[in-house]
Every structure is written in C-alpha cells, then in structure tokens.
Design a protein around this motif. Structure first.
Motif, PDB file in Angstrom:
ATOM      1  N   GLN A  18      25.700  57.674  34.100  1.00  0.00           N
ATOM      2  CA  GLN A  18      26.529  56.276  34.715  1.00  0.00           C
ATOM      3  C   GLN A  18      27.941  56.770  33.308  1.00  0.00           C
ATOM      4  O   GLN A  18      29.063  56.290  33.232  1.00  0.00           O
ATOM      5  CB  GLN A  18      26.286  55.179  35.120  1.00  0.00           C
ATOM      6  CG  GLN A  18      26.196  55.993  36.617  1.00  0.00           C
ATOM      7  CD  GLN A  18      24.412  55.533  36.674  1.00  0.00           C
ATOM      8  OE1 GLN A  18      23.939  55.380  35.475  1.00  0.00           O
ATOM      9  NE2 GLN A  18      24.206  56.633  37.837  1.00  0.00           N
ATOM     10  N   THR A  19      27.407  56.612  32.083  1.00  0.00           N
ATOM     11  CA  THR A  19      27.114  56.321  30.604  1.00  0.00           C
ATOM     12  C   THR A  19      27.814  57.377  29.675  1.00  0.00           C
ATOM     13  O   THR A  19      28.156  57.450  28.884  1.00  0.00           O
ATOM     14  CB  THR A  19      26.892  55.169  29.784  1.00  0.00           C
ATOM     15  OG1 THR A  19      25.428  55.463  29.381  1.00  0.00           O
ATOM     16  CG2 THR A  19      27.001  54.138  30.725  1.00  0.00           C
ATOM     17  N   SER A  20      27.031  58.621  30.106  1.00  0.00           N
ATOM     18  CA  SER A  20      27.079  59.689  29.786  1.00  0.00           C
ATOM     19  C   SER A  20      28.240  60.811  29.718  1.00  0.00           C
ATOM     20  O   SER A  20      28.854  60.488  30.328  1.00  0.00           O
ATOM     21  CB  SER A  20      25.664  60.489  29.579  1.00  0.00           C
ATOM     22  OG  SER A  20      24.526  60.113  28.772  1.00  0.00           O
ATOM     23  N   GLN A  21      28.918  61.340  28.229  1.00  0.00           N
ATOM     24  CA  GLN A  21      29.470  62.631  28.565  1.00  0.00           C
ATOM     25  C   GLN A  21      28.708  63.890  29.119  1.00  0.00           C
ATOM     26  O   GLN A  21      27.747  64.064  29.140  1.00  0.00           O
ATOM     27  CB  GLN A  21      29.755  62.651  26.887  1.00  0.00           C
ATOM     28  CG  GLN A  21      31.049  61.722  26.823  1.00  0.00           C
ATOM     29  CD  GLN A  21      31.536  61.667  25.248  1.00  0.00           C
ATOM     30  OE1 GLN A  21      30.223  62.915  24.588  1.00  0.00           O
ATOM     31  NE2 GLN A  21      32.489  61.359  24.511  1.00  0.00           N
ATOM     32  N   LYS A  22      29.691  64.759  30.021  1.00  0.00           N
ATOM     33  CA  LYS A  22      28.645  65.626  30.846  1.00  0.00           C
ATOM     34  C   LYS A  22      30.045  67.096  30.197  1.00  0.00           C
ATOM     35  O   LYS A  22      30.601  67.008  29.594  1.00  0.00           O
ATOM     36  CB  LYS A  22      29.248  65.761  31.961  1.00  0.00           C
ATOM     37  CG  LYS A  22      28.725  64.142  33.127  1.00  0.00           C
ATOM     38  CD  LYS A  22      29.309  64.007  33.994  1.00  0.00           C
ATOM     39  CE  LYS A  22      29.103  62.493  34.853  1.00  0.00           C
ATOM     40  NZ  LYS A  22      29.424  61.291  33.654  1.00  0.00           N
ATOM     41  N   PHE A  23      28.200  68.174  29.910  1.00  0.00           N
ATOM     42  CA  PHE A  23      28.728  69.737  29.610  1.00  0.00           C
ATOM     43  C   PHE A  23      28.457  70.559  30.736  1.00  0.00           C
ATOM     44  O   PHE A  23      27.166  70.215  31.025  1.00  0.00           O
ATOM     45  CB  PHE A  23      28.426  69.938  28.688  1.00  0.00           C
ATOM     46  CG  PHE A  23      28.953  70.995  27.708  1.00  0.00           C
ATOM     47  CD1 PHE A  23      30.172  71.316  27.133  1.00  0.00           C
ATOM     48  CD2 PHE A  23      27.788  71.932  27.489  1.00  0.00           C
ATOM     49  CE1 PHE A  23      30.660  72.547  27.225  1.00  0.00           C
ATOM     50  CE2 PHE A  23      28.304  73.527  27.088  1.00  0.00           C
ATOM     51  CZ  PHE A  23      29.661  73.693  26.749  1.00  0.00           C
ATOM     52  N   PHE A  24      28.989  71.239  31.349  1.00  0.00           N
ATOM     53  CA  PHE A  24      28.685  72.527  32.565  1.00  0.00           C
ATOM     54  C   PHE A  24      28.580  73.652  31.944  1.00  0.00           C
ATOM     55  O   PHE A  24      29.179  74.252  31.411  1.00  0.00           O
ATOM     56  CB  PHE A  24      29.685  71.690  33.675  1.00  0.00           C
ATOM     57  CG  PHE A  24      29.695  70.833  34.507  1.00  0.00           C
ATOM     58  CD1 PHE A  24      28.345  70.037  34.763  1.00  0.00           C
ATOM     59  CD2 PHE A  24      30.403  70.052  33.529  1.00  0.00           C
ATOM     60  CE1 PHE A  24      28.267  69.032  35.855  1.00  0.00           C
ATOM     61  CE2 PHE A  24      31.023  68.938  34.722  1.00  0.00           C
ATOM     62  CZ  PHE A  24      29.947  67.954  35.153  1.00  0.00           C
TER      63      PHE A  24
END
Length: 106
Positions: A18-24
C-alpha cells in the motif's frame, strides 16, 4: 537464490504494497521503497498452480537479479510475476530488470 540477508521480509512490513511506488513491465510488476530492506520475488499461485513451476520461475528471476543486488541494497523491492512471465525469455526479463533499475536511477 537470494541470500537471507538480502531478502525482504514482507511479514514484518504488512503495509508494504500500500505504501510502495509501482513500476510495471510485461513480465514483472515492481513495488519499491527508498528504505533499506531487501528483495522479494513473488510468483502467485493464482497464475502458476504447480509449485515446481513457481520455484523454477523464482530461481530464474533470482539468477538474473544476482549481479544487481549490490545496486539495490539501499531499497526495498518486491517483484511480482505476471501471468505471462513463463512466456518471456531470460533476455527479455533481464531487459525489464535493467529498465526498472534505470527508473530508480541505479
């Protein structure tokens, strides 16, 4: 495999996703934080029923990631496999990891 000291314990960080940044990317989804923690490789049972398949994919990603562990040392990274990870070659997965590292500035 990844050494115990380099692993991210998600049990100790229940709110990590929930607190992380995401990279797809196509083969992997990366969740990361800029705090020291480690690396986790997650292959969902929802996508790959056989444990032998899941473990083989984890080993494949861990072997690709091994040379980059020193650069990721100051970050917490969780890699979640997509349902199409098994269709990608080693070179394509390596390219996705390098693309993620350039996004982080490493």
């Amino acid at each position: 495999m990844i050494n115990q000291r380099d692993r991210l314990s998600l049990r100790q960080k229940p709110d990590f996703f929930q607190t992380s940044q995401k990279f797809f990317t196509a083969p992997l989804t990366f969740f990361y934080q800029n705090e020291s923690g480690g690396v986790a490789i997650i292959v969902p049972k929802k996508h790959y029923r056989l444990s032998t398949t899941r473990h083989a994919l984890k080993r494949q990603v861990a072997n690709i990631l091994q040379p980059f562990l020193g650069r990721i040392k100051n970050s917490s990274v969780a890699m979640v496999a997509t349902d199409k990870l098994a269709q990608f070659s080693r070179a394509e997965i390596d390219k996705a990891v390098k693309k993620f590292l350039t996004q982080l500035g490493l």
